[in-house]
Design a protein around this motif. Structure first.
Motif, PDB file in Angstrom:
ATOM      1  N   ARG A  40      -8.495   0.176   0.899  1.00  0.00           N
ATOM      2  CA  ARG A  40      -7.569  -0.669   0.145  1.00  0.00           C
ATOM      3  C   ARG A  40      -7.081  -1.808   1.023  1.00  0.00           C
ATOM      4  O   ARG A  40      -6.978  -2.948   0.578  1.00  0.00           O
ATOM      5  CB  ARG A  40      -6.377   0.156  -0.330  1.00  0.00           C
ATOM      6  N   PHE A  52     -20.186   6.523   5.028  1.00  0.00           N
ATOM      7  CA  PHE A  52     -20.845   5.224   5.158  1.00  0.00           C
ATOM      8  C   PHE A  52     -21.018   4.882   6.638  1.00  0.00           C
ATOM      9  O   PHE A  52     -20.184   5.255   7.463  1.00  0.00           O
ATOM     10  CB  PHE A  52     -20.028   4.123   4.480  1.00  0.00           C
ATOM     11  N   TYR A 106      -0.486  12.281 -13.265  1.00  0.00           N
ATOM     12  CA  TYR A 106       0.782  12.391 -13.970  1.00  0.00           C
ATOM     13  C   TYR A 106       0.887  11.420 -15.135  1.00  0.00           C
ATOM     14  O   TYR A 106       1.962  11.252 -15.693  1.00  0.00           O
ATOM     15  CB  TYR A 106       1.980  12.181 -13.021  1.00  0.00           C
ATOM     16  N   ARG A 130      -7.046   4.513   2.214  1.00  0.00           N
ATOM     17  CA  ARG A 130      -6.034   3.513   2.537  1.00  0.00           C
ATOM     18  C   ARG A 130      -6.685   2.350   3.287  1.00  0.00           C
ATOM     19  O   ARG A 130      -6.390   1.181   3.031  1.00  0.00           O
ATOM     20  CB  ARG A 130      -4.943   4.167   3.388  1.00  0.00           C
ATOM     21  N   THR A 131      -7.594   2.674   4.207  1.00  0.00           N
ATOM     22  CA  THR A 131      -8.300   1.617   4.937  1.00  0.00           C
ATOM     23  C   THR A 131      -9.080   0.737   3.964  1.00  0.00           C
ATOM     24  O   THR A 131      -9.053  -0.487   4.068  1.00  0.00           O
ATOM     25  CB  THR A 131      -9.289   2.224   5.949  1.00  0.00           C
ATOM     26  N   LYS A 143     -16.796   3.542  -5.235  1.00  0.00           N
ATOM     27  CA  LYS A 143     -17.702   3.494  -4.094  1.00  0.00           C
ATOM     28  C   LYS A 143     -17.207   4.414  -2.979  1.00  0.00           C
ATOM     29  O   LYS A 143     -17.865   5.376  -2.618  1.00  0.00           O
ATOM     30  CB  LYS A 143     -17.820   2.057  -3.582  1.00  0.00           C
ATOM     31  N   HIS A 144     -16.009   4.145  -2.499  1.00  0.00           N
ATOM     32  CA  HIS A 144     -15.545   4.890  -1.329  1.00  0.00           C
ATOM     33  C   HIS A 144     -15.127   6.309  -1.669  1.00  0.00           C
ATOM     34  O   HIS A 144     -15.436   7.246  -0.945  1.00  0.00           O
ATOM     35  CB  HIS A 144     -14.390   4.143  -0.654  1.00  0.00           C
ATOM     36  N   ALA A 145     -14.379   6.477  -2.749  1.00  0.00           N
ATOM     37  CA  ALA A 145     -13.888   7.821  -3.063  1.00  0.00           C
ATOM     38  C   ALA A 145     -14.989   8.672  -3.693  1.00  0.00           C
ATOM     39  O   ALA A 145     -15.143   9.833  -3.363  1.00  0.00           O
ATOM     40  CB  ALA A 145     -12.684   7.732  -3.994  1.00  0.00           C
ATOM     41  N   PHE A 178      -4.962   1.105  11.487  1.00  0.00           N
ATOM     42  CA  PHE A 178      -4.177   2.326  11.286  1.00  0.00           C
ATOM     43  C   PHE A 178      -4.145   3.198  12.525  1.00  0.00           C
ATOM     44  O   PHE A 178      -4.936   3.044  13.451  1.00  0.00           O
ATOM     45  CB  PHE A 178      -4.729   3.106  10.103  1.00  0.00           C
ATOM     46  N   ARG A 237     -18.268   8.814  -3.444  1.00  0.00           N
ATOM     47  CA  ARG A 237     -19.263   9.397  -2.546  1.00  0.00           C
ATOM     48  C   ARG A 237     -18.705  10.637  -1.844  1.00  0.00           C
ATOM     49  O   ARG A 237     -19.402  11.611  -1.616  1.00  0.00           O
ATOM     50  CB  ARG A 237     -19.677   8.384  -1.470  1.00  0.00           C
ATOM     51  N   ASN A 238     -17.418  10.589  -1.532  1.00  0.00           N
ATOM     52  CA  ASN A 238     -16.812  11.728  -0.848  1.00  0.00           C
ATOM     53  C   ASN A 238     -16.527  12.889  -1.793  1.00  0.00           C
ATOM     54  O   ASN A 238     -16.537  14.038  -1.379  1.00  0.00           O
ATOM     55  CB  ASN A 238     -15.528  11.294  -0.146  1.00  0.00           C
ATOM     56  N   THR A 267      -9.674   9.491  11.231  1.00  0.00           N
ATOM     57  CA  THR A 267      -9.794   9.712   9.787  1.00  0.00           C
ATOM     58  C   THR A 267      -9.744   8.423   8.978  1.00  0.00           C
ATOM     59  O   THR A 267      -9.830   8.456   7.766  1.00  0.00           O
ATOM     60  CB  THR A 267      -8.656  10.629   9.296  1.00  0.00           C
ATOM     61  N   SER A 268      -9.607   7.300   9.667  1.00  0.00           N
ATOM     62  CA  SER A 268      -9.422   6.066   8.917  1.00  0.00           C
ATOM     63  C   SER A 268     -10.726   5.373   8.543  1.00  0.00           C
ATOM     64  O   SER A 268     -10.718   4.342   7.884  1.00  0.00           O
ATOM     65  CB  SER A 268      -8.548   5.090   9.706  1.00  0.00           C
ATOM     66  N   LEU A 269     -11.850   5.923   8.989  1.00  0.00           N
ATOM     67  CA  LEU A 269     -13.134   5.347   8.587  1.00  0.00           C
ATOM     68  C   LEU A 269     -13.799   6.305   7.609  1.00  0.00           C
ATOM     69  O   LEU A 269     -13.729   7.529   7.773  1.00  0.00           O
ATOM     70  CB  LEU A 269     -14.025   5.141   9.807  1.00  0.00           C
ATOM     71  N   ASN A 270     -14.450   5.748   6.614  1.00  0.00           N
ATOM     72  CA  ASN A 270     -15.074   6.586   5.591  1.00  0.00           C
ATOM     73  C   ASN A 270     -16.267   7.343   6.186  1.00  0.00           C
ATOM     74  O   ASN A 270     -17.207   6.728   6.676  1.00  0.00           O
ATOM     75  CB  ASN A 270     -15.530   5.700   4.432  1.00  0.00           C
ATOM     76  N   ASP A 280      -6.977   8.979   4.614  1.00  0.00           N
ATOM     77  CA  ASP A 280      -6.727   7.743   5.357  1.00  0.00           C
ATOM     78  C   ASP A 280      -7.772   6.671   5.080  1.00  0.00           C
ATOM     79  O   ASP A 280      -7.458   5.491   5.012  1.00  0.00           O
ATOM     80  CB  ASP A 280      -6.702   8.043   6.860  1.00  0.00           C
ATOM     81  N   TYR A 281      -9.033   7.091   4.930  1.00  0.00           N
ATOM     82  CA  TYR A 281     -10.056   6.049   4.787  1.00  0.00           C
ATOM     83  C   TYR A 281      -9.967   5.321   3.459  1.00  0.00           C
ATOM     84  O   TYR A 281     -10.450   4.190   3.334  1.00  0.00           O
ATOM     85  CB  TYR A 281     -11.459   6.605   5.022  1.00  0.00           C
ATOM     86  N   LEU A 301     -16.932  -9.384   0.977  1.00  0.00           N
ATOM     87  CA  LEU A 301     -15.759  -9.535   0.121  1.00  0.00           C
ATOM     88  C   LEU A 301     -15.019 -10.839   0.409  1.00  0.00           C
ATOM     89  O   LEU A 301     -14.672 -11.592  -0.494  1.00  0.00           O
ATOM     90  CB  LEU A 301     -14.832  -8.342   0.344  1.00  0.00           C
ATOM     91  N   TYR A 348      -4.373  -8.964  -4.218  1.00  0.00           N
ATOM     92  CA  TYR A 348      -5.713  -9.008  -3.624  1.00  0.00           C
ATOM     93  C   TYR A 348      -6.014 -10.342  -2.949  1.00  0.00           C
ATOM     94  O   TYR A 348      -6.879 -10.423  -2.103  1.00  0.00           O
ATOM     95  CB  TYR A 348      -6.768  -8.714  -4.689  1.00  0.00           C
ATOM     96  N   ASN A 389      -6.056  10.613  -1.338  1.00  0.00           N
ATOM     97  CA  ASN A 389      -4.921  10.612  -0.422  1.00  0.00           C
ATOM     98  C   ASN A 389      -5.348  10.496   1.030  1.00  0.00           C
ATOM     99  O   ASN A 389      -4.518  10.565   1.923  1.00  0.00           O
ATOM    100  CB  ASN A 389      -4.117  11.905  -0.596  1.00  0.00           C
ATOM    101  N   LEU A 441       0.823  -1.212   0.000  1.00  0.00           N
ATOM    102  CA  LEU A 441       0.000   0.000   0.000  1.00  0.00           C
ATOM    103  C   LEU A 441       0.856   1.261   0.000  1.00  0.00           C
ATOM    104  O   LEU A 441       0.389   2.333   0.322  1.00  0.00           O
ATOM    105  CB  LEU A 441      -0.910   0.024   1.233  1.00  0.00           C
ATOM    106  N   ARG A 492      -4.048  -9.338   0.566  1.00  0.00           N
ATOM    107  CA  ARG A 492      -4.381  -8.086   1.246  1.00  0.00           C
ATOM    108  C   ARG A 492      -5.796  -8.163   1.813  1.00  0.00           C
ATOM    109  O   ARG A 492      -6.740  -8.480   1.112  1.00  0.00           O
ATOM    110  CB  ARG A 492      -4.277  -6.949   0.250  1.00  0.00           C
ATOM    111  N   LEU A 496     -10.372  -4.401  -0.852  1.00  0.00           N
ATOM    112  CA  LEU A 496     -11.315  -4.021  -1.911  1.00  0.00           C
ATOM    113  C   LEU A 496     -10.557  -3.787  -3.215  1.00  0.00           C
ATOM    114  O   LEU A 496      -9.431  -3.330  -3.196  1.00  0.00           O
ATOM    115  CB  LEU A 496     -12.043  -2.735  -1.529  1.00  0.00           C
ATOM    116  N   SER A 497     -11.230  -4.088  -4.310  1.00  0.00           N
ATOM    117  CA  SER A 497     -10.588  -3.864  -5.603  1.00  0.00           C
ATOM    118  C   SER A 497     -10.480  -2.359  -5.843  1.00  0.00           C
ATOM    119  O   SER A 497     -11.224  -1.569  -5.272  1.00  0.00           O
ATOM    120  CB  SER A 497     -11.408  -4.499  -6.712  1.00  0.00           C
ATOM    121  N   GLU A 498      -9.534  -1.984  -6.703  1.00  0.00           N
ATOM    122  CA  GLU A 498      -9.306  -0.569  -6.990  1.00  0.00           C
ATOM    123  C   GLU A 498     -10.588   0.075  -7.513  1.00  0.00           C
ATOM    124  O   GLU A 498     -10.892   1.231  -7.223  1.00  0.00           O
ATOM    125  CB  GLU A 498      -8.172  -0.464  -8.019  1.00  0.00           C
TER     126      GLU A 498
END
Lengths: 388, 362
Positions: free
Chosen positions: B265, A171, B170, B262-263, B277-279, A160, B281-282, A165-168, B259-260, A183, A149, B257, A115, A152, B269-271
């Motif tokens: 990932r 949701f 880039y 990274r969580t 889904k995660h990015a 973390f 919505r934000n 900040t590590s939870l979205n 933290d969530y 998953l 995958y 960039n 990561l 991971r 979860l697939s890219e």
């Protein structure tokens, strides 16, 4: 006189760190080339399995790092965040990784998860062997991204350091936990997922899991969020959990609870924990083995007893001296003088030399080799090179 | 669901409060606009109309006449009195008549005219009205259609491009898209419009170059009109895509960039689901602010573009009105936009509360 020295030092340093336009261009070009090459390697498809299958050196280990090098290609030069790290995590144990900020602890663990912030950060060399559930040994450092995958989240989970900040934020806790179940168990049954998530929340000692399940992260306290993070790691049913400073952002009473929880977690998954922290107290409480890192390298490792009772490297000694001790009155808490060297252009001598108060003549030479003082204890310092 | 209920009541309370506040805002806005249009330098509407006669006027009769006409138009008072008069008219539901614009009402009356042979002939007379509200309604239709299509296209093109260029930062795609977006932002609409007209209408002859219909095209009316609208919509889309795309890209980069992500990932979860889904919505949260600007731009017309392509929309009407000092129409048009802006801002705040669970309206 001192004042002039200070000014001189400042200007000298400035010279050392400033780059000419030509240098900058050269760096940018090299970076682009390197990043492109590594990205290409990472994104290959249909790579034959033999390329990343490997053998463990010791059957009792779950992870073996060997000569791991993770570099960041930045605008000011290549930052060697992790530069030849070698250590292993035995099965069913807690390995603590300590060191000050910026010494490469987190990058080592992120390399294990693959990561590291791409494309700037790349695993350049070395191997990370991981003994998976299916009996095969994968070299994670050489795996293409599409294969990572498999491991991971499923076999290695991570907690973390910033639960805030590590939870979205958009949701609910439930949604984020259910996702893990869906998953990894490949089961789209919402009811089962919810049941599983509630069980996980229960396991981490959450009061009223039903309520928490419906909450958004901002409605929970820091400690509760960290519990959710642990529940999330637990939900994957991994063999190895990486806890990256899990208690740093929490207050002391919650810290103790979270550490207790981590211990229980280890029992439950019957696996290992890689505990990253700069809190020696946490290490003493939790770890079976300790790895001390400095400026991207392992400088000393051994069992917790060896490190705490018989620290060898001057840095380890310094770290322990700088820890406040209960019932001991001191005027001033010890601190190691100086700073970590600039990670760009590291010199080829012991990185700790300039801060060390126990230097010997030999320290002027190359970076010291690792010396094994006992089967489990090794140190990279010239002061022990001759005796063994 | 007691919690949702209280949230809903809170929201209603909030909306009522905001609407009450917006009345004050509109009052302030109308005063400023009225003052601005009245202190516009140069001759006013009546003086301009009688400019030639005024210059030759030696007896002072024309000046007398001009004064009388100014009085009927309400241009003889000072700004504040004029504003109060305008306000009282508005409160009585009388928005006034435009000085110069008029639109057909659709009604037809027949007048008898004695023909050359001495027999009466029925001649149709198309009724027109100068009421500003009628003009706004009649003219904003075509502007709305242009703006709606352009906005939909803008969102469809810009958001995916922004996301792709952020996820492949880039990369070749990112650089290409960013450069094109920069060009789109930098080009003024009259320049791009003129360029497209030159290339596609004059040189290649693919598209008509002005108006909305062409009786000689031989196409069905709808297709003919659509054909006429292609270039203006293209201009509006090309100019707006850049900004939105850059906005989406910046937001997406910031989210990617965090933290969530990274969580997400680290969970395995697939890219694809990390990004969409995660990015995503934000990323939607800051995009919700854009809704404030959409309403006025949908109905307000595009002044310059409509002018370049001579489309008889509300933008062109507003342009002529401003140039000629048509006080009632400019006032009505600006108030129309202000109301839309106020509603748009309120809507975007409500959108915020819907998209971001951390935001509570109270």
């Amino acid at each position: 006189m001192k004042f002039i020295d200070k000014i001189k030092e400042k200007f000298f340093k400035k010279d050392e760190h400033s780059l000419s336009v030509r240098d900058e261009r050269l760096i940018a070009r090299n970076n682009r080339r390197a990043m492109k090459e590594f990205e290409k390697k990472k994104n290959r498809k249909n790579v034959p399995e033999e390329e990343y299958l490997s053998q463990m050196k010791d059957e009792n280990n779950i992870v073996e790092f060997e000569g791991l090098k993770t570099y960041f290609f930045t605008d000011v030069g290549t930052v060697k965040a992790v530069d030849g790290v070698t250590f292993s995590i035995p099965k069913k144990s807690i390995v603590g990784v300590v060191g000050e900020s910026g010494c490469g602890k987190s990058i080592t663990s992120l390399s294990l998860m693959r990561l590291v912030q791409a494309p700037q950060g790349q695993i350049v060399d070395g191997s990370i062997r991981f003994a998976a559930k299916d009996g095969k040994v994968y070299d994670i450092a050489k795996m293409p991204v599409s294969e990572v995958y498999k491991i991971r989240g499923k076999e290695i989970a991570m907690i973390f350091q910033e639960p805030m900040t590590s939870l979205n934020p958009v949701f609910t806790i439930g949604q984020q936990l259910d996702e893990v179940y869906e998953l990894h168990f490949n089961d789209k049954d919402k009811k089962k997922a919810k049941e599983h998530s509630l069980e996980m929340l229960n396991l981490v000692g959450m009061a009223m899991p039903e309520n928490v399940y419906k909450c958004y992260p901002h409605e929970l306290s820091g400690g509760m969020r960290q519990r959710v993070m642990i529940a999330m790691a637990l939900a994957c049913d991994p063999r190895l959990v990486i806890a990256d400073e899990p208690t740093t952002a929490l207050d002391v009473t919650i810290q103790a609870q979270i550490l207790e929880l981590l211990k229980n977690l280890k029992e439950r998954i019957d696996g290992s924990i890689m505990l990253i922290t700069h809190d020696l107290g946490v290490i003493a409480e939790m770890a079976d083995y300790v790895v001390v890192m400095y400026a991207g390298r392992v400088i000393e490792q051994g069992t917790a007893e060896e490190i705490f009772l018989n620290p060898l490297h001057p840095y380890t000694v310094g770290l322990q001296k700088s820890k406040p001790v209960v019932n001991k009155k001191v005027d001033k808490l010890y601190n190691i003088p100086g700073n970590v060297p600039n990670p760009v252009n590291l010199p080829d001598y012991c990185y700790f030399r300039e801060r060390c108060d126990k230097c010997v003549k030999k320290c002027a030479g190359k970076y010291p080799e690792t010396v094994w003082v006992s089967p489990t204890h090794c140190v990279a310092c010239y002061r022990y090179a001759e005796r063994h | 669901m007691p919690r949702l209920n209280t949230d809903f009541i809170q929201m209603i309370k909030y909306v009522i409060k905001r609407l009450a506040l917006s009345v004050l805002i509109l009052l302030g806005v109308s005063l400023i606009i009225y003052a601005l249009i009245r202190i516009q330098p140069g001759l006013d509407f009546v003086e301009k109309k009688y400019q030639a006669q005024l210059q030759q006027d030696s007896t002072g009769q024309v000046a007398e006449l001009v004064k009388q006409i100014q009085a009927t138009y309400g241009l003889d008072t000072n700004i504040f009195a004029g504003y109060l008069k305008w306000l009282s008219n508005i409160l009585q539901g009388n928005f006034g008549d435009s000085f110069q614009l008029s639109v057909p009402t659709g009604e037809v009356t027949y007048i008898e005219i004695i023909g050359p042979d001495g027999n009466p002939i029925l001649t149709p007379k198309y009724e027109t009205t100068s009421n500003v509200v009628s003009i706004i309604f009649a003219k904003s239709g075509v502007s709305f259609i242009i703006a709606l299509i352009a906005t939909v296209l803008e969102f469809i093109i810009a958001i995916p491009l922004g996301i792709v260029s952020a996820t492949k930062q880039y990369g070749v795609v990112d650089y290409t898209v960013t450069v094109l977006a920069m060009m789109g932002i930098s080009l003024p609409s009259f320049f791009l419009g003129a360029l497209l007209l030159k290339v596609f209408s004059v040189e290649l002859g693919w598209f008509p170059y002005s108006g909305l219909t062409d009786p000689n095209s031989g196409l069905p009316v709808i297709i003919d009109q659509a054909w006429h609208l292609v270039l203006p919509i293209l201009v509006l889309t090309m100019l707006s895509v850049g900004g939105l795309m850059r906005y989406t890209r910046t937001n997406m980069l910031e989210v990617m960039n965090s933290d969530y992500i990274r969580t997400a990932r680290a969970k395995g979860l697939s890219e694809h689901s990390v990004i969409y889904k995660h990015a995503f919505r934000n990323t939607l949260i800051p995009l919700a602010t854009l809704f404030a600007g959409i309403l006025p731009s949908l109905f307000g017309g595009a002044m310059i573009t409509e002018q370049v392509f001579s489309i008889d929309g509300i933008g062109k009407a507003a342009y002529t009105a401003v140039v000629n000092g048509d006080v009632p129409f400019v006032m009505a048009y600006c108030m129309f936009l202000s109301i839309l802006t106020v509603i748009g801002t309120l809507l975007s705040d409500i959108m915020y509360a819907i998209v971001d669970p951390r935001v509570k309206l109270s």
